[in-house]
Motif scaffolding. Sequence first.
Motif, PDB file in Angstrom:
ATOM      1  N   ALA A 122       5.310 -12.709  -1.727  1.00  0.00           N
ATOM      2  CA  ALA A 122       5.084 -11.352  -1.240  1.00  0.00           C
ATOM      3  C   ALA A 122       4.913 -11.374   0.275  1.00  0.00           C
ATOM      4  O   ALA A 122       4.434 -12.356   0.847  1.00  0.00           O
ATOM      5  N   LYS A 123       5.315 -10.271   0.920  1.00  0.00           N
ATOM      6  CA  LYS A 123       5.200 -10.171   2.374  1.00  0.00           C
ATOM      7  C   LYS A 123       4.566  -8.827   2.727  1.00  0.00           C
ATOM      8  O   LYS A 123       5.038  -7.775   2.279  1.00  0.00           O
ATOM      9  N   PRO A 124       3.487  -8.824   3.527  1.00  0.00           N
ATOM     10  CA  PRO A 124       2.838  -7.554   3.880  1.00  0.00           C
ATOM     11  C   PRO A 124       3.761  -6.676   4.720  1.00  0.00           C
ATOM     12  O   PRO A 124       4.508  -7.176   5.561  1.00  0.00           O
ATOM     13  N   GLN A 125       3.696  -5.375   4.494  1.00  0.00           N
ATOM     14  CA  GLN A 125       4.535  -4.449   5.248  1.00  0.00           C
ATOM     15  C   GLN A 125       3.984  -4.213   6.652  1.00  0.00           C
ATOM     16  O   GLN A 125       4.723  -3.805   7.543  1.00  0.00           O
ATOM     17  N   LYS A 126       2.694  -4.465   6.838  1.00  0.00           N
ATOM     18  CA  LYS A 126       2.079  -4.269   8.152  1.00  0.00           C
ATOM     19  C   LYS A 126       1.282  -5.508   8.499  1.00  0.00           C
ATOM     20  O   LYS A 126       0.456  -5.962   7.711  1.00  0.00           O
ATOM     21  N   SER A 127       1.542  -6.077   9.672  1.00  0.00           N
ATOM     22  CA  SER A 127       0.798  -7.266  10.093  1.00  0.00           C
ATOM     23  C   SER A 127      -0.512  -6.839  10.747  1.00  0.00           C
ATOM     24  O   SER A 127      -0.582  -5.837  11.453  1.00  0.00           O
ATOM     25  N   GLY A 128      -1.552  -7.591  10.455  1.00  0.00           N
ATOM     26  CA  GLY A 128      -2.863  -7.277  11.011  1.00  0.00           C
ATOM     27  C   GLY A 128      -3.534  -6.164  10.234  1.00  0.00           C
ATOM     28  O   GLY A 128      -2.896  -5.204   9.816  1.00  0.00           O
ATOM     29  N   GLY A 129      -4.801  -6.280  10.022  1.00  0.00           N
ATOM     30  CA  GLY A 129      -5.527  -5.260   9.277  1.00  0.00           C
ATOM     31  C   GLY A 129      -5.273  -5.356   7.790  1.00  0.00           C
ATOM     32  O   GLY A 129      -4.610  -6.283   7.307  1.00  0.00           O
ATOM     33  N   ASP A 130      -5.776  -4.390   7.072  1.00  0.00           N
ATOM     34  CA  ASP A 130      -5.654  -4.385   5.613  1.00  0.00           C
ATOM     35  C   ASP A 130      -4.479  -3.515   5.194  1.00  0.00           C
ATOM     36  O   ASP A 130      -4.632  -2.307   4.981  1.00  0.00           O
ATOM     37  N   THR A 131      -3.301  -4.113   5.105  1.00  0.00           N
ATOM     38  CA  THR A 131      -2.143  -3.355   4.648  1.00  0.00           C
ATOM     39  C   THR A 131      -2.317  -2.926   3.198  1.00  0.00           C
ATOM     40  O   THR A 131      -2.940  -3.645   2.406  1.00  0.00           O
ATOM     41  N   LEU A 132      -1.774  -1.774   2.846  1.00  0.00           N
ATOM     42  CA  LEU A 132      -1.823  -1.301   1.463  1.00  0.00           C
ATOM     43  C   LEU A 132      -0.580  -1.719   0.680  1.00  0.00           C
ATOM     44  O   LEU A 132      -0.564  -1.600  -0.544  1.00  0.00           O
ATOM     45  N   TYR A 133       0.453  -2.224   1.389  1.00  0.00           N
ATOM     46  CA  TYR A 133       1.745  -2.422   0.738  1.00  0.00           C
ATOM     47  C   TYR A 133       2.341  -3.793   1.078  1.00  0.00           C
ATOM     48  O   TYR A 133       2.273  -4.263   2.222  1.00  0.00           O
ATOM     49  N   TYR A 134       2.947  -4.392   0.056  1.00  0.00           N
ATOM     50  CA  TYR A 134       3.653  -5.665   0.196  1.00  0.00           C
ATOM     51  C   TYR A 134       5.044  -5.522  -0.431  1.00  0.00           C
ATOM     52  O   TYR A 134       5.225  -4.792  -1.407  1.00  0.00           O
ATOM     53  N   ASN A 135       6.020  -6.234   0.143  1.00  0.00           N
ATOM     54  CA  ASN A 135       7.331  -6.352  -0.484  1.00  0.00           C
ATOM     55  C   ASN A 135       7.332  -7.615  -1.339  1.00  0.00           C
ATOM     56  O   ASN A 135       6.901  -8.682  -0.887  1.00  0.00           O
ATOM     57  N   LEU A 136       7.835  -7.489  -2.572  1.00  0.00           N
ATOM     58  CA  LEU A 136       7.764  -8.577  -3.545  1.00  0.00           C
ATOM     59  C   LEU A 136       9.160  -9.098  -3.839  1.00  0.00           C
ATOM     60  O   LEU A 136      10.039  -8.337  -4.272  1.00  0.00           O
ATOM     61  N   ASP A 137       9.386 -10.382  -3.605  1.00  0.00           N
ATOM     62  CA  ASP A 137      10.663 -11.037  -3.914  1.00  0.00           C
ATOM     63  C   ASP A 137      10.720 -11.308  -5.409  1.00  0.00           C
ATOM     64  O   ASP A 137      10.071 -12.220  -5.910  1.00  0.00           O
ATOM     65  N   MET A 138      11.516 -10.523  -6.140  1.00  0.00           N
ATOM     66  CA  MET A 138      11.531 -10.631  -7.593  1.00  0.00           C
ATOM     67  C   MET A 138      12.160 -11.939  -8.076  1.00  0.00           C
ATOM     68  O   MET A 138      11.803 -12.441  -9.147  1.00  0.00           O
ATOM     69  N   ASP A 139      13.101 -12.496  -7.317  1.00  0.00           N
ATOM     70  CA  ASP A 139      13.676 -13.797  -7.698  1.00  0.00           C
ATOM     71  C   ASP A 139      12.582 -14.858  -7.774  1.00  0.00           C
ATOM     72  O   ASP A 139      12.487 -15.615  -8.740  1.00  0.00           O
ATOM     73  N   LYS A 140      11.758 -14.914  -6.742  1.00  0.00           N
ATOM     74  CA  LYS A 140      10.664 -15.893  -6.711  1.00  0.00           C
ATOM     75  C   LYS A 140       9.565 -15.533  -7.704  1.00  0.00           C
ATOM     76  O   LYS A 140       8.982 -16.416  -8.339  1.00  0.00           O
ATOM     77  N   PHE A 141       9.304 -14.246  -7.835  1.00  0.00           N
ATOM     78  CA  PHE A 141       8.211 -13.816  -8.711  1.00  0.00           C
ATOM     79  C   PHE A 141       8.507 -14.128 -10.175  1.00  0.00           C
ATOM     80  O   PHE A 141       7.614 -14.544 -10.916  1.00  0.00           O
TER      81      PHE A 141
END
Length: 381
Positions: A122-141
């Motif tokens: 998973a990769k956070p959509q916003k760097s720094g602070g408490d992001t509410l959203y992540y992008n999830l790589d379904m192949d890896k997941f």
Amino acid sequence: MPLALAGLISLLVSGNTLRPFERITTIQAKMASKSDYFKDPEVQRLLLEHGIRVEIQRLGSRGIAQQSLKGMDVVFPSGQPAAMIILDKENRTLDSVRPFVTPLVLATFRDYAETLEAQGVAKPQKSGGDTLYYNLDMDKFTELLDGEGADKGAGPADTWNAIGFSTVNKGESNGGRVLVRTSSVCESNSAGTYLSILSFVQNKQRVPVAEDQVLDLAKQVKPLINLQGMWADEQADSYFSGEGESIAPIAVIYEHQFLAHQLAYYKKHKKQDTERVLLYPTPYALTEPQLIGLTDEGDRLVEIIKTDTELRQRATELGFRVRFSGEEGSSEQLNAYLRQHEIQVPARNRDQTKVDIPDLNVLEQIINYVGNCEASEEAAP
């Protein structure tokens, strides 16, 4: 007399001044998760101004499509597969509207999202602070969901501690398997849509089309869902409860449910709920709930939903991406409303690979195999 005056003022404020003397039409409806919209007090008030009250029977989208619709004025399945079944089996020309769209998402908690981030899943959509959203790589997941462990069968299945949960979250431990809790795939549009994503990924990023290959694909996908168990209840209710994290670390819900929660949470606490976060699957799936009129009264409700600007605005306030107000899957009205209420806006993923729903026959075969589904005894002919 003061009491009578107070009552009149109350009716004037609510917009129902003459309502006791007007004819109210009660609409009989079967609806899935998007019944949340029609249960909203403001939506109910706006519909009363049109002389309409909606009485709802709630069940899963696929259950709506399979059961008899006798006595119903309108149905509101949460996605296109169930809507297509309904449209195909009715003998009259049906009026319908798809008023809004909402992405399918995986709802989780920050500790688990950070564990997936540390694994490069998973990769956070916003760097720094408490992001509410992540992008999830379904192949890896999906490699974490297959029940084979990181070394593909030579060891136990992946657990949260095994992929670093206890390391990322010092003092915390979870020896349970990495799983996603879904509603029943036999009944629910959200589970069926999630199944479509898994099928797309397992089919090497292609929509499954060859019916002679469906069984092999279904056999590959079934462990990704069956090993975690399938549930018939509403996942959002459990996820947003006080015991949500202990019930299931990850659950399949719709984006609008999360955004509605954040808006309500901010209204009460003047801050975001930063412990709950979303995983946006890549590839992604967009769901299009369809309101279908079955009678003249139902057609009237469909027409109101098509044309009433206040009802569309209320949909935005409840976290929906209104189809009339922007490009597919992204509503500028919604983004502006979130910013106005100091809620982080979900970012547009650069990978715009979208999962299209397979041919209906193909999807039904996969659903029936994965879920061991039995035909509804109440199914209409």
